[in-house]
Design an enzyme around this catalytic site. Structure first.
Site, short mmCIF file in Angstrom:
data_model
loop_
_atom_site.label_atom_id
_atom_site.label_comp_id
_atom_site.label_asym_id
_atom_site.label_seq_id
_atom_site.Cartn_x
_atom_site.Cartn_y
_atom_site.Cartn_z
N SER A 141 25.70 17.86 11.90
CA SER A 141 26.53 18.70 11.04
C SER A 141 28.00 18.50 11.40
O SER A 141 28.33 18.22 12.56
CB SER A 141 26.16 20.17 11.19
OG SER A 141 27.09 21.00 10.52
N TYR A 154 24.87 27.23 17.01
CA TYR A 154 24.66 26.14 16.05
C TYR A 154 25.57 24.96 16.36
O TYR A 154 25.14 23.81 16.41
CB TYR A 154 24.91 26.65 14.63
CG TYR A 154 24.64 25.63 13.55
CD1 TYR A 154 23.33 25.28 13.22
CD2 TYR A 154 25.69 25.03 12.85
CE1 TYR A 154 23.08 24.35 12.23
CE2 TYR A 154 25.43 24.10 11.85
CZ TYR A 154 24.13 23.76 11.54
OH TYR A 154 23.88 22.84 10.56
#
Length: 272
Positions: A141, A154
Site C-alpha cells: 500500500s 496498517y
C-alpha cells in the site's frame, strides 16, 4: 507475461474488492485459479464462472500448515503455478494508548505481513525447480511509504511487507522468478468504505486489477495504483516532517475496531 499467459494462478483475499476483480480477470483469461478467502458464498460464485478451472479454499493465511495444505492440493490438481498473488489483507485504525489495540497490531502483522510469506513459501521451491518464468506478487500500500496518524498498525504492516519483498526479489534475481510490489492508493472496497478522510484518485477494483496484471505481465517490479497517488505521496514526502504531520493530523482518523465504519478483522472480537 500478459494476462493470457498466466496458466495457473493463486489469489488470496479473493472474496471481494481487488482480489475478486483479479480472480475474475484471470478466470476470464483462461487460467486455472486457486481462490482463497474466508467467505464461502463469494468464492463459490467466482468458481461457478469456470468450475473445471477453479479450486476454492478457506485457510487463515497466517496459518502456515493450512497454506501448505492448500498449496499441495492445488498443485496436485493443476500443477505448479506461474502466478501467486498474496492479496489478503486487513485495515483498521490503531491507538497505542489503548491496550485492546495491541491485539489489532498483532493480528494485522500476522495477516498483512506474515500472511504473504506463508502464501509464497509452499510454492516457492516448486516454482523455482520448474525453471519456468513465474511471478510472486505482494499487495502492499502507499500507506507503507510513511506512517500516518491513527494508522500505525496498517502502515507498519505494509512497510514491513515492502522490505520483505525487496529481500525476496534480491534472493530470486538468479532465477526465472520475479517479485512484484503493488502499492495501491485508495480503491473502492470494503476496506475504504468507512474512511472519513479525503481519498484522492479513488480507483475501481476492476480497473486496478487490469492495471496490476498488465504491470506484472510487463515485468514491472513496483506497481502503484493509480500512479498519480504515488506522485502525490512523494510530493508530500518532500515537505518538512512537522508540516507533513500537521496536514495529516487535520484529517479524520481511520475507524478503530468497534467504531462506526470499521471493517472486521478476522480473529479480533468487537469490544462490548
Amino acid at each position: 507475461m500478459t494476462v493470457s499467459k498466466f496458466h495457473n494462478a493463486v489469489v488470496t483475499g479473493a472474496c471481494g474488492g481487488l482480489g475478486q476483480a483479479l480472480a475474475r480477470e484471470l478466470i476470464d483469461g483462461g487460467a486455472r485459479v486457486a481462490l482463497a478467502g474466508l467467505q464461502r458464498p463469494a468464492l463459490d460464485a467466482l468458481a461457478s464462472l469456470a468450475p473445471e478451472r477453479c479450486a476454492v479454499y478457506q485457510p487463515d493465511v497466517s496459518d502456515a500448515q493450512a497454506m501448505q495444505a492448500m498449496a499441495a492440493d492445488f498443485m496436485d490438481r493443476f500443477g505448479v503455478p506461474d502466478l501467486v498473488i498474496a492479496n489478503a489483507g486487513v485495515a483498521g485504525g490503531f491507538d497505542t494508548a489503548q491496550a485492546s489495540d495491541l491485539s489489532v497490531l498483532r493480528r494485522m502483522l500476522e495477516i498483512n505481513l506474515l500472511g504473504v510469506a506463508t502464501t509464497f513459501q509452499p510454492f516457492l521451491e516448486p516454482m523455482r525447480a520448474s525453471g519456468r518464468p513465474g511471478a510472486l506478487v505482494g499487495v502492499a500500500s502507499v500507506a507503507g511509504w510513511r506512517g500516518m496518524p491513527g494508522n500505525g498498525a496498517y502502515c507498519a504492516s505494509k512497510a514491513g511487507l515492502m522490505v520483505y519483498l525487496q529481500s525476496l526479489r534480491a534472493e530470486l534475481r538468479p532465477t526465472a522468478l520475479s517479485v512484484h510490489t503493488v502499492s495501491p492508493g485508495y480503491l473502492r472496497t470494503a476496506l475504504t468504505a468507512g474512511n472519513r478522510f479525503a481519498m484522492p484518485g479513488l480507483l475501481e477494483p476492476d480497473e486496478a486489477a487490469r492495471r496490476l496484471l498488465t504491470g506484472v505481465g510487463a515485468g514491472t517490479e513496483h506497481i502503484v495504483l493509480p500512479r498519480r497517488v504515488g506522485w502525490l505521496a512523494r510530493l508530500l514526502g518532500l515537505l518538512p516532517a512537522r508540516l507533513h504531520d500537521h496536514i495529516l493530523l487535520g484529517q479524520p482518523r481511520k475507524p478503530r475496531v468497534g467504531e462506526a465504519g470499521a471493517t472486521e478483522i478476522p480473529g479480533i472480537k468487537k469490544p462490548r
